[in-house]
Design an enzyme around this catalytic site. Structure first.
Site, PDB file in Angstrom:
ATOM      1  N   HIS A   9     -23.428  77.320   5.471  1.00  0.00           N
ATOM      2  CA  HIS A   9     -22.537  77.018   4.343  1.00  0.00           C
ATOM      3  C   HIS A   9     -23.172  77.442   3.032  1.00  0.00           C
ATOM      4  O   HIS A   9     -24.401  77.391   2.874  1.00  0.00           O
ATOM      5  CB  HIS A   9     -22.106  75.553   4.320  1.00  0.00           C
ATOM      6  CG  HIS A   9     -23.203  74.556   4.150  1.00  0.00           C
ATOM      7  ND1 HIS A   9     -23.617  74.121   2.924  1.00  0.00           N
ATOM      8  CD2 HIS A   9     -23.961  73.887   5.059  1.00  0.00           C
ATOM      9  CE1 HIS A   9     -24.573  73.209   3.079  1.00  0.00           C
ATOM     10  NE2 HIS A   9     -24.809  73.054   4.367  1.00  0.00           N
ATOM     11  N   ASP A  49     -22.043  76.312  -0.056  1.00  0.00           N
ATOM     12  CA  ASP A  49     -21.930  75.322  -1.135  1.00  0.00           C
ATOM     13  C   ASP A  49     -23.141  74.404  -1.086  1.00  0.00           C
ATOM     14  O   ASP A  49     -23.892  74.391  -0.104  1.00  0.00           O
ATOM     15  CB  ASP A  49     -20.639  74.507  -1.008  1.00  0.00           C
ATOM     16  CG  ASP A  49     -20.583  73.703   0.272  1.00  0.00           C
ATOM     17  OD1 ASP A  49     -21.029  74.217   1.338  1.00  0.00           O
ATOM     18  OD2 ASP A  49     -20.111  72.549   0.243  1.00  0.00           O
ATOM     19  N   ASP A  70     -30.883  73.691   2.098  1.00  0.00           N
ATOM     20  CA  ASP A  70     -29.555  73.249   2.577  1.00  0.00           C
ATOM     21  C   ASP A  70     -28.485  73.907   1.751  1.00  0.00           C
ATOM     22  O   ASP A  70     -28.084  73.370   0.743  1.00  0.00           O
ATOM     23  CB  ASP A  70     -29.470  71.732   2.506  1.00  0.00           C
ATOM     24  CG  ASP A  70     -28.126  71.199   2.964  1.00  0.00           C
ATOM     25  OD1 ASP A  70     -27.413  71.913   3.678  1.00  0.00           O
ATOM     26  OD2 ASP A  70     -27.796  70.053   2.600  1.00  0.00           O
ATOM     27  N   GLU A  78     -18.819  72.508   2.973  1.00  0.00           N
ATOM     28  CA  GLU A  78     -19.503  71.635   3.934  1.00  0.00           C
ATOM     29  C   GLU A  78     -19.914  70.317   3.303  1.00  0.00           C
ATOM     30  O   GLU A  78     -19.793  69.258   3.906  1.00  0.00           O
ATOM     31  CB  GLU A  78     -20.727  72.350   4.511  1.00  0.00           C
ATOM     32  CG  GLU A  78     -21.231  71.733   5.817  1.00  0.00           C
ATOM     33  CD  GLU A  78     -22.182  70.559   5.616  1.00  0.00           C
ATOM     34  OE1 GLU A  78     -22.370  69.791   6.579  1.00  0.00           O
ATOM     35  OE2 GLU A  78     -22.744  70.380   4.511  1.00  0.00           O
ATOM     36  N   ASP A 108     -28.573  74.699  10.028  1.00  0.00           N
ATOM     37  CA  ASP A 108     -28.256  73.784   8.919  1.00  0.00           C
ATOM     38  C   ASP A 108     -28.877  72.414   9.172  1.00  0.00           C
ATOM     39  O   ASP A 108     -28.319  71.394   8.831  1.00  0.00           O
ATOM     40  CB  ASP A 108     -26.725  73.683   8.765  1.00  0.00           C
ATOM     41  CG  ASP A 108     -26.309  72.879   7.536  1.00  0.00           C
ATOM     42  OD1 ASP A 108     -27.111  72.781   6.584  1.00  0.00           O
ATOM     43  OD2 ASP A 108     -25.184  72.340   7.541  1.00  0.00           O
ATOM     44  N   HIS A 118     -30.188  67.213  -0.304  1.00  0.00           N
ATOM     45  CA  HIS A 118     -29.399  66.172  -0.970  1.00  0.00           C
ATOM     46  C   HIS A 118     -30.226  65.344  -1.942  1.00  0.00           C
ATOM     47  O   HIS A 118     -29.696  64.436  -2.582  1.00  0.00           O
ATOM     48  CB  HIS A 118     -28.722  65.223   0.034  1.00  0.00           C
ATOM     49  CG  HIS A 118     -27.754  65.903   0.944  1.00  0.00           C
ATOM     50  ND1 HIS A 118     -26.700  65.240   1.520  1.00  0.00           N
ATOM     51  CD2 HIS A 118     -27.666  67.190   1.355  1.00  0.00           C
ATOM     52  CE1 HIS A 118     -26.021  66.106   2.276  1.00  0.00           C
ATOM     53  NE2 HIS A 118     -26.585  67.284   2.196  1.00  0.00           N
TER      54      HIS A 118
HETATM   55 ZN   LIG Z   1     -26.103  71.552   5.144  1.00  0.00          ZN
HETATM   56 ZN   LIG Z   2     -26.050  69.151   3.113  1.00  0.00          ZN
END
Ligand SMILES: [Zn+2]
Ligand SMILES: [Zn+2]
Ligand SMILES: [Zn+2]
Ligand SMILES: [Zn+2]
Lengths: 477, 477
Positions: B98, B100, B133, B167, B198, B448
């Protein structure tokens, strides 16, 4: 002897004038909990000083120092000390009320501007912030003074007045002032009894005198574990989760029926006497009243005297919430690292905060130890206050009871309140006199709520009640 | 056969160029969860399309429709579908990543601008939002393509690429796209296996392949009673308090050791085989690793394989918080009228959300009934997702395992993850092929989180790993 007929006539004839007085006071938004309103609180003090002085009261505005509020250091509103009469042959009655109010915004859900008194002719409601809590009762005393002056009647007692402007925000500085002004030669010297008008009837029908208040111990129970919040997908079932531990411990504090599970707590409670039990049985209050005020049929018992005793003469334990955990709408899969459960215990005689603390902290530690968790626990008392109870057979209560009969044609209920008005205990202890809580408003007035109101009849009859009470005191033993 | 030496040499020689490519991608703040960043997400898609096309990939940006975000209706970022190679004699590998990222502000606590890649020469860390990520892994595939093109080496497999831009915000529209493009004559037709990069190594040392993910059922348990919030002084012990009931029910869901108390839940879990148990015993992970990642010594057991099985192959139940109760600092004496406890259960094979729902809702109702409370209870599943598990002995895993040995000189750990990547299950079910999770980053990358990083060695060796994996697939049965 009730009050002279000329007094009560004057009060009836000047009802509209007294309502104007209330409207003027409500229009001053004396919100003590918001720094940006502080000037209005001062304006309210200035207004009251002028009113009292015009009626012959000798008034001092007492500076109470500064406080921190909303990040700024600001001046505390003054206490208003007033005295009128110095006749050794008369009793001296102390009066307390507060001139500050709770915050109110029309956007909170008020139907009308909270700071513009709305006189609802149909229902007789006087709607506005502070109408019932506590500007109506405070002005009741001013109305009484005016009635005496205008009718040329001498007051039957000496008065020592203490009005404060910080009641809704912790009464900062007041305890110290009362203690400072107690004792020989000080302001409160010579006070024979005290009267506080800052609470409510139990229901909407029956006048009452209140002779007890519960105290409180407020606890913060904190569990800490991980170094930071964790993701429940990654860490779920790998580690001891603080929330799991907290919920376990909180679940061991009180039953759904309200019984407190902390061992030893119930042993601190003064035993119930037959005579006291009868007092609860005779109160004008029903399970329907409980349901109506709670907004649902959720009373813990079907027997009203049990329910009333639970409120008035037994301790209660409420779980208020959790700080540090996810609280928003929606779904968040967090394992919070540090959570604090908030709960409080309402105290009744003979519970002392120090004893309750010991039992609660001990029990929480034990409950936590039984969990075999590697997390850490901490319990702290955020604040506490002792319960208060007066002798309801004292002449101060007898006078108020006779006054109620004279004005309302019926004996008042003798009640105790579940909440706290800390200054009551301070007056009782610092001055060593009997304190009476003599409410003016009804149980549905909605103090602190939207659309706060005082019924016109409670305001006008209540003014008569305060005046008549002074006359009854004057002839009590 | 590992990848041709010319490929890995190219990757080593062009490491700095690849890091520049990552810097360029990180500099586009493609935050999908904030409407004001949406244009950047589109810019990222455009950038990737150009990169892929320059390397010979046939690319389509697939519109996925609109969504409501931050009160406005906006266009969803496109899915990027790409294909290269159509040789019937080669295997066809599906790739997912992903483009984003999670939101990031320097004021969140980042040491450097989150959208300017910081190359820390001393530690070898490449720090920036999305580095690990999932931009690093996504660009890994582009680096691999470039190495083949620049060295004039034909790809050993056909590729079908699916990169998404939503995602981090629920993958809106993707499931429908995958289902629409599955089946004869559609985009994903002919895919023999899938590879998703991922996720992360279990620790900071040992490469791994991931063959399982837990599912989830997220519950909201609501207790309602009074018509409005009540004051605990006035109502404490008079009425059934929703918080008391909620805490009682929540306390009956899980033990401090993590055991789920909902009857029947454990019967849904696939039994542990001896062979599977051995897999956990051989993983390179210790209680010290658990403690380090949790930030405290709070593992529920001293035996690491028990703790790992709790994370990977057993369900977990976490209590997340309470909506509607007091959550702020300080002391508020409220009895909240309506409170909702949030909790979730992570699912493992063979637990189906529908079965778990039935057991949970039934049990909660029973627990509540035992309280004899007059309040009301309601339980609802806010969202759910099935667990996923692949066969780790499939040639797709064998290829990845050989590639790991070739690049890192050691066999990878075979792991399962505690959390969810829902698209994994969609690919597995919609295409009916084996799906491999092949992580590039380490367990401490901080996806995150603030200061998200990807180690330079993981990026460069990881690029080799992805390339080598394709070559190993090409010769697997
Ligand atoms: Zn991810
Ligand atoms: Zn993530
Ligand atoms: Zn008040
Ligand atoms: Zn108040």
């Amino acid at each position: 002897m009730a009050a002279p007929a000329k007094l009560t006539e004057y009060i009836d004839q000047n009802a509209d004038k007294f309502i104007d007085r209330l409207a003027k006071a409500v229009a001053i938004p004396s919100v003590s909990g918001d720094a940006s309103y502080r000037q209005h609180v001062f304006d309210m003090a200035t207004y009251l000083k002028a009113e009292l002085e015009s009626l012959g009261v000798k008034v001092t505005l007492v500076e109470l120092g500064k406080q921190m509020l909303d990040g700024q250091e600001i001046q505390l509103p003054p206490a208003i000390l007033g005295e009128i009469g110095n006749d050794k042959n008369k009793k001296t009655v102390g009066l307390y009320a507060h001139y500050d109010v709770q915050p109110a915004l029309i956007t909170d859900g008020w139907d009308t501007d909270p700071f513009k008194l709305c006189v609802d002719k149909e229902t007789g409601r006087l709607i506005g912030r502070g109408s019932s809590d506590d500007k109506g009762p405070l002005l009741g005393w001013i109305n009484v003074l005016e009635a005496h002056v205008k009718q040329g009647i001498e007051l039957p007692v000496n008065l020592k007045i203490c009005f404060e402007g910080m009641e809704e925000s912790g009464s900062e500085g007041l305890d110290e002032l009362i203690q400072r002004e107690a004792g020989p030669g000080k302001f409160f010297d010579g006070v024979d009894c005290f009267c506080i008008s800052d609470n409510y009837w139990l229901n909407t029908r029956t006048p009452c005198l209140t002779y007890g208040l519960r105290g409180i111990c407020y606890y913060k129970l904190t569990i800490t574990g991980p170094g930071r919040d964790l993701h429940s997908g990654v860490f779920g079932r790998m580690v001891h989760e603080p929330m799991t531990d907290l919920i376990q411990v909180m679940s061991k504090l009180v039953t759904p029926q309200g019984d407190i599970l902390v061992p030893g707590i119930n042993d601190l409670v003064a035993p119930l006497t037959d005579e006291e039990r009868k007092r609860y049985e005779s109160l004008d209050y029903s399970i329907d009243d409980v349901d109506a005020s709670a907004g649902a049929s959720i009373a813990v018992a079907s027997d009203i005297s049990t329910v009333l005793m639970n409120r008035m003469r037994y301790p209660s334990l409420s779980l208020h919430g959790i700080e540090g955990a996810f609280y928003a709408p929606g779904a968040k899969t967090v394992i919070p690292a540090k959570v604090s459960g908030k709960f409080s215990i309402r105290l009744v005689p003979d519970m002392l905060p120090v004893d309750v603390d010991r039992l609660v902290i001990d029990y929480v530690q034990k409950c936590f130890a039984q969990l075999n968790s590697k997390n850490k626990v901490e319990v702290e008392n955020l604040h506490g206050g002792k319960p208060w109870m007066a002798d309801p057979t004292h002449w101060n209560y007898v006078a108020a009871s006779k006054a109620t009969e004279a004005v309302y044609g019926r004996k008042p209920d003798l009640t105790r309140e579940g909440g706290s008005i800390p200054v009551t205990l301070t007056f009782a202890e610092a001055l060593g006199v009997n304190v009476l809580l003599l409410p003016m408003g009804r149980g549905d007035d909605g103090a602190h709520s939207t659309n706060e109101k005082l019924d016109r009849s409670n305001y006008i009859q209540g003014t008569k009640l305060l005046g008549t009470y002074l006359w009854e005191v004057s002839k009590c033993a």
